[in-house]
Every structure is written in structure tokens, then in C-alpha cells.
Design a protein around this motif. Sequence first.
Motif, PDB file in Angstrom:
ATOM      1  N   THR A 156       0.850  -1.187   0.000  1.00 31.01           N
ATOM      2  CA  THR A 156       0.000   0.000   0.000  1.00 31.01           C
ATOM      3  C   THR A 156       0.890   1.242   0.000  1.00 31.01           C
ATOM      4  O   THR A 156       1.904   1.291   0.697  1.00 31.01           O
ATOM      5  N   ILE A 157       0.504   2.229  -0.794  1.00 30.80           N
ATOM      6  CA  ILE A 157       1.274   3.474  -0.896  1.00 30.80           C
ATOM      7  C   ILE A 157       0.733   4.459   0.127  1.00 30.80           C
ATOM      8  O   ILE A 157      -0.412   4.901   0.032  1.00 30.80           O
ATOM      9  N   VAL A 158       1.557   4.782   1.122  1.00 33.06           N
ATOM     10  CA  VAL A 158       1.133   5.599   2.254  1.00 33.06           C
ATOM     11  C   VAL A 158       1.969   6.880   2.304  1.00 33.06           C
ATOM     12  O   VAL A 158       3.198   6.826   2.292  1.00 33.06           O
ATOM     13  N   ALA A 159       1.296   8.012   2.328  1.00 30.96           N
ATOM     14  CA  ALA A 159       1.933   9.323   2.510  1.00 30.96           C
ATOM     15  C   ALA A 159       3.020   9.588   1.480  1.00 30.96           C
ATOM     16  O   ALA A 159       4.046  10.180   1.793  1.00 30.96           O
ATOM     17  N   GLN A 160       2.791   9.144   0.265  1.00 31.37           N
ATOM     18  CA  GLN A 160       3.706   9.437  -0.835  1.00 31.37           C
ATOM     19  C   GLN A 160       2.897   9.859  -2.043  1.00 31.37           C
ATOM     20  O   GLN A 160       1.814   9.332  -2.299  1.00 31.37           O
ATOM     21  N   ARG A 161       3.473  10.803  -2.797  1.00 28.13           N
ATOM     22  CA  ARG A 161       2.849  11.192  -4.064  1.00 28.13           C
ATOM     23  C   ARG A 161       3.939  11.799  -4.928  1.00 28.13           C
ATOM     24  O   ARG A 161       4.845  12.486  -4.452  1.00 28.13           O
ATOM     25  N   GLY A 162       3.900  11.488  -6.236  1.00 30.84           N
ATOM     26  CA  GLY A 162       4.940  11.951  -7.156  1.00 30.84           C
ATOM     27  C   GLY A 162       5.361  10.841  -8.088  1.00 30.84           C
ATOM     28  O   GLY A 162       4.530  10.061  -8.556  1.00 30.84           O
ATOM     29  N   THR A 163       6.668  10.747  -8.340  1.00 30.25           N
ATOM     30  CA  THR A 163       7.190   9.777  -9.299  1.00 30.25           C
ATOM     31  C   THR A 163       8.234   8.890  -8.629  1.00 30.25           C
ATOM     32  O   THR A 163       9.156   9.380  -7.982  1.00 30.25           O
ATOM     33  N   LEU A 164       8.069   7.580  -8.791  1.00 27.52           N
ATOM     34  CA  LEU A 164       9.076   6.591  -8.412  1.00 27.52           C
ATOM     35  C   LEU A 164       9.241   5.664  -9.610  1.00 27.52           C
ATOM     36  O   LEU A 164       8.770   5.954 -10.715  1.00 27.52           O
ATOM     37  N   PHE A 165       9.925   4.551  -9.441  1.00 32.47           N
ATOM     38  CA  PHE A 165       9.987   3.591 -10.549  1.00 32.47           C
ATOM     39  C   PHE A 165      10.240   2.193 -10.009  1.00 32.47           C
ATOM     40  O   PHE A 165      10.596   2.016  -8.838  1.00 32.47           O
ATOM     41  N   TRP A 166       9.972   1.207 -10.841  1.00 29.32           N
ATOM     42  CA  TRP A 166      10.248  -0.183 -10.473  1.00 29.32           C
ATOM     43  C   TRP A 166      11.368  -0.703 -11.368  1.00 29.32           C
ATOM     44  O   TRP A 166      11.557  -0.248 -12.494  1.00 29.32           O
TER      45      TRP A 166
END
Length: 597
Positions: free
Chosen positions: A127-137
Motif C-alpha cells: 500500500t502506498i502511504v503518505a507518498q505522491r509523485g514519481t518513483l519507478f520499479w
Amino acid sequence: MDAFLLHSRALAGALLFAFSTLLLFPELPCAQQNGITRHYKFDIQMTNVTRLCHTKSMVTVNGQYPGPRIVAREGDRVIVKVVNHVQSNVSIHWHGVRQLRSGWADGPAYVAQCPIQTGHSYVYNFTIVAQRGTLFWHAHISWLRATLYGPIIILPKRGVPYPFAKPYKEVPMIFGEWWNADTEAVINQALQTGGGPNVSDAYTINGLPGPLYNCSAKDTFKLRVKPGRTYLLRIINAALNDELFFSIANHTLTIVEVDAVYVKPFDTNTLIITPGQTTNVLLHTKPTFPGATFLMLARPYATGQGTFDNSTTAGILEYQHSNASSSPSFSKKLPLFKPSLPSLNDTKFVADFTRKLRSLATTQYPAKVPQTIDRRFFFTVGLGTSPCPKNQTCQGPNGTKFAATVNNVSFSMPTTALLQAHFFGQSKGVYTPDFPIIPLMPLNYTGAPPNNTLVSNGTRLVVLPFNTSVELVMQDTSILGNESHPLHLHGFNFFVVGQGFGNHDPEKDPAKFNLVDPVERNTVSVPPGGWVAIRFLADNPGGYMHGIHMQVHAGVWFMHCHLEVHTSWGLKMAWLVLDGNLPNQKLPPPPSDLPKC
């Protein structure tokens, strides 16, 4: 869909149909009471791809190069089923995702999990918590991430705006490297001979090398824009071994986010981005049709003494004619402008750029910098040598083999995953909890190198009690030359509170630390011939899950250089964070499909 409805037999058929639809259209979410769940399926398969007039069979996800996007909102649950159809073992890392109470989904092979073997699958659930923007796998085993990578786009929660003007359009731009050779063969040969590996044949933007390479004009990324608009470029450096400068001719970029954390906006003509980092920028197009096209260039920032791919990838920024009808109209006969980039070794530009990065530090987006510190660490990072095996000729310095270390320990990868060994109480013979917290042999780290460059080897971890506040200073060494090292910490964000050149002074330098609004990141470069100081809280910090504030579990968290050659040589270590006392401060049991070694 409300959770209690899942128990209704009357809806069983509808749910089965909906799940089948999700497999066909993975970005269609299954609604939940809190956030939504997004299902993806990654088929790891061999695919023929042609670049630079060279066709090769390479490992891909779903036949795509680069791989597919993961799109989610803050608070969403992401479920990715990865099925391995190739001969290589595979694992996937969701780079920068904090993995709150989901350490089994972090992905680094032999650290968080055993790799997925041929013909097997594994479901990553987080679950993605308290993050927003760009990441990558990307793949996290050997050098497979050369072709296995793709964007993670995290949108704000519905109804929550960006802290800047909403862009007209958002465009992912992911930098990579193209290799005519098989990258697995490249690194295997280097590790056997002890020398530096061969370098890539081109850099790429969204998998395309661009017109500055031979036989590549048709493989050019084109960003087509309208005048008077604002575009959000989600920039990712997925290259194996190179930090990159990037610029667009005659245009200013506004930096608004790095590593999925908003920053105080500032304008620049050029940015620097290391492997493992992401940077969101606003591109404000010219108010009227400019009567020209513009090159977008990326080329390396090189600090080491070894060979590197000294080439430039290019894309083209094209404007739509102002008087065009509904269908875009572009001209190929317009003048083409080219940006000027810093010199290959412009360390001053890099230092000045990184100092401009500051957290927003607002009520809505606070900078929760640890103000008091429980444990302080001092790590040296750099290169060294290992002896050449008997009856073998080695190509490293003075007939040795290249190695890389943290505090002179070159990390030996285990054959059992560290997290599994810890969880099941089977650590004996797998790792030891005695990683040195300071260099065992102090020296003038940025002065004349010592005569003895041999390294020690081991699988040694740092043990931290739950909720420990940490200050870590990482110091580059001049052993085999000063060099920039982008260090990535799994499981946590950290605050970059200070940096400088020369040897870190523990008496004078901390007085200059920024404890108010330092940038928050997951990957930071140790400057060549310098140091960087970071702070983090060892509890996987992060917001709310299902409306309840969660203090989260402990686990084993990898930290390594994101120059893949240095990681292969051993510039890596791991943190073992002990469980807390409460049930929700403990690592849950592993999923039933966790791969076996």
C-alpha cells in the motif's frame, strides 16, 4: 464497492467477471472502502528489440521496453503478479516505495526475498502511504534492470491538488542505457577478470537513443507540445551506471518534486539526476508558436577514473502550429536549437544544484527531521581491491580484482534471503550483526591513498532498536580515486541535512546542518572527495492506513550504491531494524507464495 458486499453470494458472479476484467485491463481499479486496489500482471519474457541497427533478444515485462507504468493514488493498494518465463532468476523492487508493514514485497534478491525462479510466480502486495509523485520499479538481481524497469506514477488523493498549478499534461521521461551486448555476460566477464566492465552503447529516453547516434534517427523520443501550456515531466534515471545532466534548449525547468516528495520550486536550465533518483519538473512552453524545434539532451556527469559511455541521448521538443486545426501540425523544416550542458566533470554545478533542493516544510507537507539523535554512524564508501585467485591473471589495479566497500567491508551476498533468515531465526551462517559503525582504520580519506588497498569481505548487518533516530555521515575515499556514489536506502526516506568536500569534521560541520527544511530523498550522492550527512527514523515513518495512524514493523533494509558496477563489487550493506513491542510494530508472516532459494 463496500467491503461487506464481498460476502454477498449474489455478487459472486459479478466479482468474478470484474476480476477477469482487471487481468485484461490492469489499470481499472477494484474499489475499496479506503482507497482502491489496483491489479497488474507482469510476464517476464524474452523479446526481440532493435536499436542502433542491432537486434537482440532481451528480458522484458509484457514484451515492453521500457516496461509498463504502474499508476496509483496515495493510499491505494497495489498488487502485481510477476510470472517468470525466462531462464534467469528474477526479482522486482518498487524503488522508493516505503513498504509499510510489507517488507516481503520490497524485492531485492537475497535480501528481502529469494528470487523468482523459472516457471514460478510471486505476488507483490503493498500500500502506498503518505507518498505522491514519481518513483519507478526495476529488477533487483544482477544487471537485469538494464531492461526491466518502468515508471511508478503516484497521484495525490482525489480532491487534493498539487502544491503548484495543475499542468496541462503529464509526461513520464525515463533515462536508460542501450547495450548491444548481453548485460549479464558483461558483468559476469568483469567479475571473473576483476577489471572494469564494458560500457553501454547509448543512453536512451523512453527506450529511444535519438538522432545523435548512428542508425538511430527514427528511434527518437518526441515531446509534442502546444504554446502557452504547462507540462509536468516525470523524469527518472534508470541507467545502470551513469549520473546524467539534462536540459532542453531555450527552455527553463521548474523543479517541484524529487523522489516522490514535493520541494520548494526553483528554476534551472539544467538538472542533474543520479541512477535511482526521480525529478518532477514543470515545463512552461512559449506563449506563441516559436518557429523552431528544440533538442532535449542528456549526457553523463563522470567523476571516476574508469571508462564510461561518453555519448549523448537526444529527444526533440516540437510545437504544434498555433493555427492548426484539431489535428496537430508539425514542421520538419524549422531551425533546431541545441542546449549547452555542463562539462562532464562539473562537480561545482552538481553541488550548487543539490544545495537548492529544500523540502516544502509546510503544515500540509511537513519536514519531520529528527531533532535528537539516538545513534550516529560514520561510513566510508569507495573502491578497493581483492587478491587475484591463484593461477589466474586479473585485470584490476596491479593485477588484483576491483572491489567496493562500506567501511572497508565488501558485502558478500548470501544464498538465503536475509529477511527470511531473520524472521525464522535461522541467521547462523547467513549473516553476523556486527557491521562496523565507524571505519576500523581511520586515515586521511580524501588525501593520498594508503599503500594497502585490500578489502575485507562479509555479510555483516547493523542492528537498530525499533524507533531509533539515526544520523549517518557517508564519506567518499580517494582510494583508487575520488568518485561520486549515489546511495539508495530501502524502506525509508531520509533527510539530507549536510554535505561538503574534503574530510567531514565532526566538531565543526554539524553546526551548519539544515534541520529546518532539508530535502527528503531515498537516493543521494556522496560527492567525489566529499561527504553527505543524512537523518532518518528507523520505524518506516509514514502516515495513515485505513484511517488509523500506524507505527510499523521492523525488517531488513538494503542500502547500496546505485551505480550497478559498484554494487556488483560489494558497495552495499543492510540494516536490521528490530520489532517494536506492539503487534502492529512487528513484521507480519511471509505470504504463502514467497519464493524459495
